[in-house]
Design a protein around this motif. Sequence first.
Motif, PDB file in Angstrom:
ATOM      1  N   ALA A 109       0.852  -1.193   0.000  1.00 13.15           N
ATOM      2  CA  ALA A 109       0.000   0.000   0.000  1.00 13.15           C
ATOM      3  C   ALA A 109       0.885   1.240   0.000  1.00 13.15           C
ATOM      4  CB  ALA A 109      -0.914  -0.005   1.223  1.00 13.15           C
ATOM      5  N   LEU A 110       0.764   2.029  -1.053  1.00 11.80           N
ATOM      6  CA  LEU A 110       1.577   3.235  -1.194  1.00 11.80           C
ATOM      7  C   LEU A 110       0.791   4.471  -0.805  1.00 11.80           C
ATOM      8  CD1 LEU A 110       3.219   2.545  -4.674  1.00 11.80           C
ATOM      9  CD2 LEU A 110       4.288   2.309  -2.436  1.00 11.80           C
ATOM     10  N   TYR A 160      -9.567   5.337  -8.409  1.00  3.83           N
ATOM     11  CA  TYR A 160      -9.881   4.854  -7.063  1.00  3.83           C
ATOM     12  C   TYR A 160     -11.184   4.059  -7.118  1.00  3.83           C
ATOM     13  CZ  TYR A 160      -6.158   7.824  -5.343  1.00  3.83           C
ATOM     14  OH  TYR A 160      -4.932   8.392  -5.118  1.00  3.83           O
ATOM     15  N   THR A 161     -11.043   2.785  -7.463  1.00  3.92           N
ATOM     16  CA  THR A 161     -12.220   1.933  -7.680  1.00  3.92           C
ATOM     17  C   THR A 161     -12.484   0.964  -6.533  1.00  3.92           C
ATOM     18  OG1 THR A 161     -10.845   0.352  -8.876  1.00  3.92           O
ATOM     19  CG2 THR A 161     -11.985   2.055 -10.186  1.00  3.92           C
ATOM     20  N   GLY A 162     -11.578   0.901  -5.568  1.00  2.00           N
ATOM     21  CA  GLY A 162     -11.751  -0.024  -4.454  1.00  2.00           C
ATOM     22  C   GLY A 162     -11.785   0.706  -3.126  1.00  2.00           C
ATOM     23  N   LEU A 164      11.678  -8.289  -7.008  1.00  2.00           N
ATOM     24  CA  LEU A 164      10.420  -8.886  -7.451  1.00  2.00           C
ATOM     25  C   LEU A 164       9.825  -7.987  -8.524  1.00  2.00           C
ATOM     26  CD1 LEU A 164       8.626 -10.076  -4.171  1.00  2.00           C
ATOM     27  CD2 LEU A 164       9.921 -11.438  -5.811  1.00  2.00           C
ATOM     28  N   PHE A 165       9.214  -8.598  -9.516  1.00  2.88           N
ATOM     29  CA  PHE A 165       8.638  -7.861 -10.634  1.00  2.88           C
ATOM     30  C   PHE A 165       7.126  -8.038 -10.644  1.00  2.88           C
ATOM     31  CE2 PHE A 165      12.984  -8.902 -11.682  1.00  2.88           C
ATOM     32  CZ  PHE A 165      13.478  -7.688 -12.134  1.00  2.88           C
ATOM     33  N   ASP A 166       6.431  -7.033 -11.190  1.00  6.07           N
ATOM     34  CA  ASP A 166       4.979  -7.077 -11.355  1.00  6.07           C
ATOM     35  C   ASP A 166       4.266  -7.418 -10.037  1.00  6.07           C
ATOM     36  OD1 ASP A 166       5.266  -6.487 -14.090  1.00  6.07           O
ATOM     37  OD2 ASP A 166       5.627  -8.602 -14.536  1.00  6.07           O
ATOM     38  N   VAL A 167       4.464  -6.560  -9.052  1.00  3.13           N
ATOM     39  CA  VAL A 167       3.882  -6.756  -7.725  1.00  3.13           C
ATOM     40  C   VAL A 167       2.568  -5.991  -7.649  1.00  3.13           C
ATOM     41  CG1 VAL A 167       4.216  -6.439  -5.245  1.00  3.13           C
ATOM     42  CG2 VAL A 167       6.173  -7.021  -6.707  1.00  3.13           C
ATOM     43  N   ARG A 168       1.495  -6.693  -7.263  1.00  6.66           N
ATOM     44  CA  ARG A 168       0.191  -6.044  -7.106  1.00  6.66           C
ATOM     45  C   ARG A 168       0.238  -5.123  -5.889  1.00  6.66           C
ATOM     46  NH1 ARG A 168      -4.156 -10.576  -7.030  1.00  6.66           N
ATOM     47  NH2 ARG A 168      -5.459  -8.764  -6.659  1.00  6.66           N
ATOM     48  N   ALA A 169      -0.354  -3.949  -6.035  1.00  7.58           N
ATOM     49  CA  ALA A 169      -0.328  -2.952  -4.963  1.00  7.58           C
ATOM     50  C   ALA A 169      -1.564  -2.071  -5.064  1.00  7.58           C
ATOM     51  CB  ALA A 169       0.944  -2.102  -5.071  1.00  7.58           C
ATOM     52  N   VAL A 170      -1.728  -1.204  -4.085  1.00  9.61           N
ATOM     53  CA  VAL A 170      -2.775  -0.188  -4.122  1.00  9.61           C
ATOM     54  C   VAL A 170      -2.162   1.146  -3.712  1.00  9.61           C
ATOM     55  CG1 VAL A 170      -4.712  -1.760  -3.667  1.00  9.61           C
ATOM     56  CG2 VAL A 170      -3.534  -0.671  -1.746  1.00  9.61           C
ATOM     57  N   VAL A 171      -2.761   2.203  -4.233  1.00  8.14           N
ATOM     58  CA  VAL A 171      -2.415   3.555  -3.800  1.00  8.14           C
ATOM     59  C   VAL A 171      -3.587   4.044  -2.976  1.00  8.14           C
ATOM     60  CG1 VAL A 171      -1.889   5.912  -4.524  1.00  8.14           C
ATOM     61  CG2 VAL A 171      -1.033   3.967  -5.866  1.00  8.14           C
ATOM     62  N   LEU A 172      -3.317   4.427  -1.728  1.00  9.54           N
ATOM     63  CA  LEU A 172      -4.378   4.938  -0.868  1.00  9.54           C
ATOM     64  C   LEU A 172      -4.679   6.386  -1.218  1.00  9.54           C
ATOM     65  CD1 LEU A 172      -3.339   2.398   0.692  1.00  9.54           C
ATOM     66  CD2 LEU A 172      -4.126   3.566   2.730  1.00  9.54           C
ATOM     67  N   GLU A 173      -5.958   6.731  -1.182  1.00 12.11           N
ATOM     68  CA  GLU A 173      -6.354   8.102  -1.495  1.00 12.11           C
ATOM     69  C   GLU A 173      -5.903   9.061  -0.392  1.00 12.11           C
ATOM     70  OE1 GLU A 173     -10.367  10.220  -3.090  1.00 12.11           O
ATOM     71  OE2 GLU A 173     -10.603   8.950  -1.329  1.00 12.11           O
ATOM     72  N   GLY A 225      -9.618   4.218   9.381  1.00  9.87           N
ATOM     73  CA  GLY A 225     -10.957   4.140   8.810  1.00  9.87           C
ATOM     74  C   GLY A 225     -10.922   3.628   7.377  1.00  9.87           C
ATOM     75  N   VAL A 226     -12.050   3.707   6.712  1.00 11.18           N
ATOM     76  CA  VAL A 226     -12.180   3.225   5.336  1.00 11.18           C
ATOM     77  C   VAL A 226     -11.695   4.312   4.381  1.00 11.18           C
ATOM     78  CG1 VAL A 226     -13.806   2.411   3.583  1.00 11.18           C
ATOM     79  CG2 VAL A 226     -14.091   1.725   5.968  1.00 11.18           C
ATOM     80  N   THR A 227     -10.929   3.904   3.379  1.00 12.58           N
ATOM     81  CA  THR A 227     -10.435   4.849   2.382  1.00 12.58           C
ATOM     82  C   THR A 227     -10.524   4.214   1.001  1.00 12.58           C
ATOM     83  OG1 THR A 227      -8.589   6.292   1.756  1.00 12.58           O
ATOM     84  CG2 THR A 227      -8.022   4.110   2.570  1.00 12.58           C
ATOM     85  N   ARG A 228     -10.598   5.055   0.002  1.00 11.10           N
ATOM     86  CA  ARG A 228     -10.608   4.552  -1.372  1.00 11.10           C
ATOM     87  C   ARG A 228      -9.181   4.204  -1.788  1.00 11.10           C
ATOM     88  NH1 ARG A 228     -13.537   7.961  -5.670  1.00 11.10           N
ATOM     89  NH2 ARG A 228     -11.783   9.336  -5.289  1.00 11.10           N
ATOM     90  N   VAL A 229      -9.059   3.174  -2.652  1.00 17.89           N
ATOM     91  CA  VAL A 229      -7.753   2.749  -3.144  1.00 17.89           C
ATOM     92  C   VAL A 229      -7.794   2.585  -4.659  1.00 17.89           C
ATOM     93  CG1 VAL A 229      -7.113   1.600  -0.985  1.00 17.89           C
ATOM     94  CG2 VAL A 229      -8.233   0.281  -2.781  1.00 17.89           C
TER      95      VAL A 229
END
Length: 176
Positions: A91-92, A109-111, A137-146, A118-122
């Motif tokens: 999570a970035l 921000y679809t998730g 490691l290559f092609d690592v799944r991640a999310v960007v927090l709003e 608390g709850v935040t969009r990612v």
Amino acid sequence: MLAWTLRTVVLCLIACGALALVLAPGGVVERYMTQHMPGAAPVTQTATVHPTPTANENIYRRARDGHFYVDADVNGARIRFLVDTGATYVALSPDDARSAGLRVFDSDYTGQSSTANGVTRVAPVTLRQIELDQLQLFDVRAVVLEKPMPVSLLGMSFLSRLQGYETRNDELVLRW
């Protein structure tokens, strides 16, 4: 008169020495601020690699606040991470995502994610590369927090791709 002057100088030196110990990094004031101020983190949190890791193993020392921090290159940008086995993804923070060259728009921000704040969009993203010392490691799944956060999280989308990880004697061991 000379005795009074000498006594005053010695008392001043003792007072200055005590003050220096109290205000020094890792001193009483920093420990108090870290424990009693919400969101405060010691300035000197470092990720120390064990001096002699074996092949395909990195070892990091626990920080004074009880967490493990690592500095990794994400898409070529140096980012500080808190290692978090409770985070599903890497999570970035918005700032760290920009540093890593990720352009995230409001429509991305679809998730949603439940965080300690608390709850935040990612926004789901894929990181081209994460380099942690000699581990890549290559092609690592991640999310960007709003919402901004003080440190990015190195979560399970990274850790689950390793051969294993463990904590022992205030050290985090990563194996691949």
